[in-house]
Design a protein around this motif. Structure first.
Motif, PDB file in Angstrom:
ATOM      1  N   UNK A   1       0.708  -1.378  -0.135  1.00 14.92           N
ATOM      2  CA  UNK A   1       0.081   0.116   0.003  1.00 14.92           C
ATOM      3  C   UNK A   1       0.939   1.111   0.091  1.00 14.92           C
ATOM      4  N   UNK A   2       0.792   2.136  -0.975  1.00 15.13           N
ATOM      5  CA  UNK A   2       1.450   3.168  -1.116  1.00 15.13           C
ATOM      6  C   UNK A   2       1.533   4.099   0.379  1.00 15.13           C
ATOM      7  N   UNK A   3       0.158   4.125   1.266  1.00 16.19           N
ATOM      8  CA  UNK A   3       0.124   4.864   2.367  1.00 16.19           C
ATOM      9  C   UNK A   3       1.043   4.239   3.273  1.00 16.19           C
ATOM     10  N   UNK A   4       1.398   2.967   3.346  1.00 13.99           N
ATOM     11  CA  UNK A   4       2.327   2.223   4.337  1.00 13.99           C
ATOM     12  C   UNK A   4       3.645   2.086   4.291  1.00 13.99           C
ATOM     13  N   UNK A   5       4.267   2.609   2.905  1.00  8.22           N
ATOM     14  CA  UNK A   5       5.681   2.278   2.785  1.00  8.22           C
ATOM     15  C   UNK A   5       6.109   3.581   2.200  1.00  8.22           C
ATOM     16  N   UNK A   6       7.432   4.051   3.090  1.00  9.71           N
ATOM     17  CA  UNK A   6       7.982   5.325   2.810  1.00  9.71           C
ATOM     18  C   UNK A   6       8.821   4.897   1.535  1.00  9.71           C
ATOM     19  N   UNK A   7       9.193   6.382   1.194  1.00 10.72           N
ATOM     20  CA  UNK A   7      10.332   6.076  -0.063  1.00 10.72           C
ATOM     21  C   UNK A   7      11.538   5.427   0.392  1.00 10.72           C
ATOM     22  N   UNK A   8      12.316   5.661   1.464  1.00 10.36           N
ATOM     23  CA  UNK A   8      13.203   5.095   1.997  1.00 10.36           C
ATOM     24  C   UNK A   8      13.077   3.482   1.995  1.00 10.36           C
ATOM     25  N   UNK A   9      12.035   3.042   2.479  1.00 13.15           N
ATOM     26  CA  UNK A   9      11.800   1.714   2.546  1.00 13.15           C
ATOM     27  C   UNK A   9      11.251   0.971   1.248  1.00 13.15           C
ATOM     28  N   UNK A  10      10.780   1.629   0.279  1.00 11.34           N
ATOM     29  CA  UNK A  10      10.789   1.060  -0.768  1.00 11.34           C
ATOM     30  C   UNK A  10      11.800   0.978  -1.510  1.00 11.34           C
ATOM     31  N   UNK A  11      13.036   1.777  -1.329  1.00 12.39           N
ATOM     32  CA  UNK A  11      14.119   1.672  -2.242  1.00 12.39           C
ATOM     33  C   UNK A  11      14.941   0.703  -1.566  1.00 12.39           C
ATOM     34  N   UNK A  12      14.991   0.677  -0.467  1.00 12.81           N
ATOM     35  CA  UNK A  12      15.704  -0.810   0.408  1.00 12.81           C
ATOM     36  C   UNK A  12      14.996  -1.988  -0.050  1.00 12.81           C
ATOM     37  N   UNK A  13      13.632  -2.323   0.011  1.00 11.79           N
ATOM     38  CA  UNK A  13      12.961  -3.393  -0.159  1.00 11.79           C
ATOM     39  C   UNK A  13      12.893  -3.712  -1.477  1.00 11.79           C
ATOM     40  N   UNK A  14      12.709  -2.855  -2.457  1.00  6.63           N
ATOM     41  CA  UNK A  14      12.604  -3.304  -3.892  1.00  6.63           C
ATOM     42  C   UNK A  14      13.320  -2.698  -4.847  1.00  6.63           C
TER      43      UNK A  14
END
Length: 390
Positions: free
Chosen positions: A60-73
């Protein structure tokens, strides 16, 4: 020439324009019957239950931050579907077929290329007619990369917002006219789609679906090309079409003998879904219904080292111009490249400091490479070469 027959009554002018566009975009299909000789409109299952989504995360866009998205994906090159990222887009209302017809009725959109590489275009009103009635095995598909620069079609840019995870756009520093094609307004009927490919220059991509349903298969870069590509012997005049891939290759991927290392990721993209495709991933996309979407390729701070390497090798003249700007705007990125690829970097600096005539790619060659700047355009270039063989 012989014309198509349509179950729904279209105006003579509409039939004429559609027939002309089809003959230019796919001249190897010389008769109307060849366009639907496999009768996929009857015997290919495009229902939403024809496969099961697997191997993909949904966030969910509302539940994942930009830094977390970069790190996880992004940093680990892992595909993902983002939900809720389009909730505040105007496209949800403004990109209905009715409103597109009203606003862009007489605007021409690219739906293919002829044998000489020139765009084949149809006015929106004619394409909508075609999209509603076509029985073609692999229908014409709007894949327009120049809408953003057009005085009228450019208003489409007002209807969407680049998702927060993809704000980086380092190719902008190469200049809008020099940079590779990178954004497309995409629209098509069932059975249309994009054949299997890897996006060029190491770029990653996102695809945001405003309406309809798309079916995706993705494979890691390690998957052998010979394993996942349709051969000319298998595909004939439809070798590079998405529906041909699903008819010939996909069943093989479901066999017990298929190497599990190359088991495809399968996605059912729904309205409002944004699919993230990391650089280097093979992917093929088939429209299950009438669809309208927007997609962009991008170079970010995260994938820059790989994109840089591929740009230096594949588009040397572009990389020289790009370097001259980046060394001022993003000097720390140049330092990263210098540390990871010192030999390549030294050659780059040497080339960029010399005259443009010393480049390994002349300006004419640079222009000639434009077809390699997007997955779709590179597929069109391959199709042109094959047409000349028939």
């Amino acid at each position: 020439m012989e014309r198509d027959s349509f179950d729904v009554k279209l105006s003579p002018r509409s039939v004429k324009r559609i027939t002309e566009a089809k003959s230019k975009a796919r001249p190897e299909l010389k008769t109307p019957l060849q366009w639907h000789e496999h009768y996929y409109y009857q015997n290919f299952d495009v229902s939403l239950t024809s496969f099961t989504e697997n191997g993909i995360d949904r966030v969910q866009s509302s539940k994942i931050s930009v830094p977390d998205f970069i790190d996880q994906y992004e940093r680990v090159y892992k595909p993902v579907v983002i939900e809720g990222a389009m909730s505040d887009w105007g496209s949800s209302e403004k990109w209905s077929e009715e409103r597109l017809l009203k606003k862009y009725r007489n605007q021409k959109f690219k739906c293919g290329e002829d044998n000489d590489g020139y765009s084949v275009k149809l006015k929106m009103k004619y394409y909508l007619d075609y999209m509603k009635v076509t029985k073609d095995d692999s229908p014409l598909y709007i894949f327009d990369s120049n809408y953003g620069e057009h005085p009228k079609k450019g208003k489409l840019l007002d209807d969407y917002i680049i998702p927060k995870y993809f704000g980086d756009d380092l190719f902008q520093y190469a200049g809008e006219r020099r940079r590779p094609p990178y954004r497309w307004f995409v629209m098509g009927p069932p059975r249309s789609g994009t054949g299997i490919h890897i996006d060029p220059l190491g770029t990653s991509a996102w695809n945001a679906l405003s309406s309809g349903y798309k079916r995706w298969c993705l494979f890691p870069n390690s998957a052998p090309k010979s394993l996942i590509k349709v051969t000319d012997a298998e595909g004939g005049k439809q070798t590079d079409e998405a529906i041909t891939w699903y008819n010939i290759i996909y069943p093989k991927t479901q066999s017990p003998d298929w190497n599990p290392e190359y088991k495809p990721i399968e996605i059912l993209q729904r309205p409002g879904d944004v699919v993230f495709i990391p650089g280097g991933w093979w992917h093929v996309v088939l429209n299950l219904t009438r669809t309208i979407a927007v997609t962009q390729n991008f170079c970010s701070i995260t994938n820059f080292p790989i994109v840089w390497q591929k740009t230096v090798k594949g588009r040397p003249k572009l990389s020289q111009k790009w370097y001259q700007v980046l060394k001022t705007t993003h000097p720390y990125l140049i330092e990263v490249v210098q540390k990871t690829n010192p030999d390549e970097f030294s050659a780059m600096v040497s080339d960029s400091s010399s005259s443009s005539s010393s480049s390994s790619s002349s300006s004419s060659e640079e222009d000639g490479n434009s077809d390699q700047d997007s997955g779709q355009e590179s597929l069109e270039a391959k199709k042109r070469k094959k047409r000349r063989m028939y």
